[in-house]
Design an enzyme around this catalytic site. Structure first.
Site, PDB file in Angstrom:
ATOM      1  N   GLU A   1      -8.471  -5.239   4.546  1.00 20.44           N
ATOM      2  CA  GLU A   1      -8.325  -4.927   3.122  1.00 20.44           C
ATOM      3  C   GLU A   1      -7.126  -5.659   2.515  1.00 20.44           C
ATOM      4  OE1 GLU A   1      -8.828  -1.060   4.840  1.00 20.44           O
ATOM      5  OE2 GLU A   1      -9.576  -0.333   2.926  1.00 20.44           O
TER       6      GLU A   1
ATOM      7  N   HIS B   1     -13.076   2.993  -0.332  1.00 25.64           N
ATOM      8  CA  HIS B   1     -13.132   1.953   0.712  1.00 25.64           C
ATOM      9  C   HIS B   1     -13.809   0.695   0.172  1.00 25.64           C
ATOM     10  CE1 HIS B   1     -13.371   5.283   4.011  1.00 25.64           C
ATOM     11  NE2 HIS B   1     -12.125   4.885   3.892  1.00 25.64           N
TER      12      HIS B   1
ATOM     13  N   ARG C   1      -2.524  -1.981  -3.561  1.00 23.82           N
ATOM     14  CA  ARG C   1      -3.734  -1.181  -3.403  1.00 23.82           C
ATOM     15  C   ARG C   1      -3.604   0.020  -4.332  1.00 23.82           C
ATOM     16  NH1 ARG C   1      -5.945   1.768   2.048  1.00 23.82           N
ATOM     17  NH2 ARG C   1      -7.964   2.259   1.166  1.00 23.82           N
TER      18      ARG C   1
ATOM     19  N   ASN D   1       0.880  -1.175   0.000  1.00 24.65           N
ATOM     20  CA  ASN D   1       0.000   0.000   0.000  1.00 24.65           C
ATOM     21  C   ASN D   1       0.914   1.221   0.000  1.00 24.65           C
ATOM     22  OD1 ASN D   1      -1.845   2.018   0.437  1.00 24.65           O
ATOM     23  ND2 ASN D   1      -2.769   1.092   2.263  1.00 24.65           N
TER      24      ASN D   1
ATOM     25  N   ARG E   1     -11.870  15.788   6.768  1.00 27.45           N
ATOM     26  CA  ARG E   1     -12.641  16.081   5.546  1.00 27.45           C
ATOM     27  C   ARG E   1     -14.072  16.479   5.891  1.00 27.45           C
ATOM     28  NH1 ARG E   1     -11.306  10.550   2.592  1.00 27.45           N
ATOM     29  NH2 ARG E   1      -9.586  10.277   4.025  1.00 27.45           N
TER      30      ARG E   1
END
Ligand code: ADP
Length: 400
Positions: free
Chosen positions: A385, A181, A91, A7, A241
């Site tokens: 993940e 996601h 990823r 990742n 955010r």
């Protein structure tokens, strides 16, 4: 089969080495501050021993060289040569409209990932650097790209993904809802289906609540709507955010604060969310929970805003799917923060959600916290993940 999962961020690179198909992690680590002063590697070996090293890395290629040294170290390593690694799974943030599933990396796929850079300007270049670095250090080992956008983009209907903006612009720039996601929503909805007996015909709302947060509506195992959009800025209020706001606020702030639209969007990404609401206090919900306990009203407001927003998505998605069978909580907050989970589930009996008075306070994972007579099951599931990336890589490489 050994599969390395990467990742890569702009200045960091996380890695896990999986023994597949068992899904066992045999080593993992993190390279931080790539290309800047103060670089370091934190590596965890087979026995769970952590080794922290200060090391300067000019590039992602240097980071791959460091992890090569760690994995093949004669004393603490887990393999004797990188040739033992059968494949690498990466990823990748944005796959645009092209990638609705994971894919083997080819020169043409790299070009297509590069073509998606305008949609994922912070992440896609870093993801490509990770792929190039593995090519450079590991030669022609097969590599697979697993896209964060694929799960949502694959099955959402046009009425859910289309923005009501001029068609010529959405066509020109591929402006639409993609969702993010996706790997997590896919994993936890799959686990939920398993935990609830294996039948796919369920209506599930998955809530991934972490630094970044999103909800997805999953019907019959497919994503039919999701809260993040063209970028991961839309939807729930997050650590830094804003989530969804009136788009006119962007023009308003730009005009009155003499900022460009892009500066305002950066502010909405980095200085907003609960960090913004609390006047810069913290983006971390552990801090906010402690401050709320101590009577900090802004922390309390931030916590309530997240819970209220998730509640609204659950209601909206239940309506969109014509009912609700299960809600899944995952991510750092979803898995660990029972206060927020309980605020979300409060007064939701009208929709069939009723928590068990004891289980809702427990700190277990991978369990059902709904009351026995609750019509809707409420599951807390630990996301993974990296395991999804390793499984997709195994499947694609195994097929070739
Ligand atoms: P990311 O989205 O970066 O993967 P995480 O999923 O780890 O982040 O979520 C980070 C958020 O989860 C933070 O707001 C943090 O406060 C919260 N969190 C993580 N662990 C816990 C915990 N044990 N208890 C309460 N909150 C937690």
């Amino acid at each position: 089969m050994l599969i390395l999962v990467i990742n890569a961020g702009s200045s960091s690179l996380k890695y896990q080495l999986f023994d597949m198909p068992e899904g066992k992690v045999i080593a993992k680590g993190l390279c931080e501050r790539i290309g800047i002063e103060g670089g370091r590697n934190v590596h965890t070996d087979r026995n769970g021993n952590k080794l922290e090293t200060k090391v300067h890395m000019n590039s992602h290629t240097d980071a791959i060289r460091i992890l090569t040294e760690r994995l093949t170290d004669p004393e603490t390593g887990v393999i004797s040569s990188m040739k033992e690694i059968n494949a690498v799974g990466h990823r990748v943030l944005h796959g645009g409209i092209r990638f609705t599933a994971s894919t083997i990396v080819t020169p043409e796929v790299k070009e297509a990932i590069s073509a998606c850079i305008p949609l994922g300007p912070l992440h896609n270049p870093a993801n490509l650097m990770g792929i190039d670095a593995c090519e450079e250090v590991m030669g022609d080992v097969p590599q697979v790209a697993v896209f964060d956008t694929a799960f949502g983009t694959a099955t959402m209907p046009a009425k859910a993904y289309t923005y009501a903006v001029p068609k010529e612009l959405s066509d020109k720039y591929d402006i639409r809802r993609y969702g993010f996601h996706g790997t997590s929503h896919r994993f936890v909805s799959g686990r939920a289906i398993e935990m609830l007996g294996g039948k796919k015909d369920l209506r599930i709302v998955t809530c991934h609540l972490g630094n970044g947060s999103s909800c997805s509506a999953i019907k019959d195992g497919c994503c039919v709507d999701t809260s993040m959009g063209l970028t991961p800025l839309e939807g729930l209020p997050m650590g830094t955010r804003s989530g969804s706001i009136d788009p006119a606020i962007i023009g308003f702030i730009a005009e009155h604060e003499n900022m460009t639209a892009s500066e305002v969007v950066t502010m909405l990404n980095k200085k907003s969310g609960v960090l913004g609401v609390t006047g810069g206090f913290s983006s971390d919900f552990r801090d906010l929970m402690a401050a709320r306990e101590a009577g900090n009203e802004l922390a309390s407001l931030a916590v309530e805003m997240l819970a209220y927003s998730v509640k609204k998505y659950i209601g909206a998605y239940a309506a969109a799917m014509g009912g609700l069978d299960a809600v899944v909580f995952t991510g750092g907050i979803g898995e660990n923060n029972e206060v927020i989970r309980n605020l979300i589930a409060e007064d939701m009996e009208f929709i069939g959600i009723k928590l068990d008075p004891e289980k809702k306070l427990a700190h277990e994972k991978n369990c059902d916290i709904a009351a026995e007579d609750s019509k809707v099951r409420v599951l807390v599931i630990e996301t993974n993940e990296e395991l999804v990336i390793a499984r997709d890589t195994l499947e694609l490489v195994g097929l070739n």
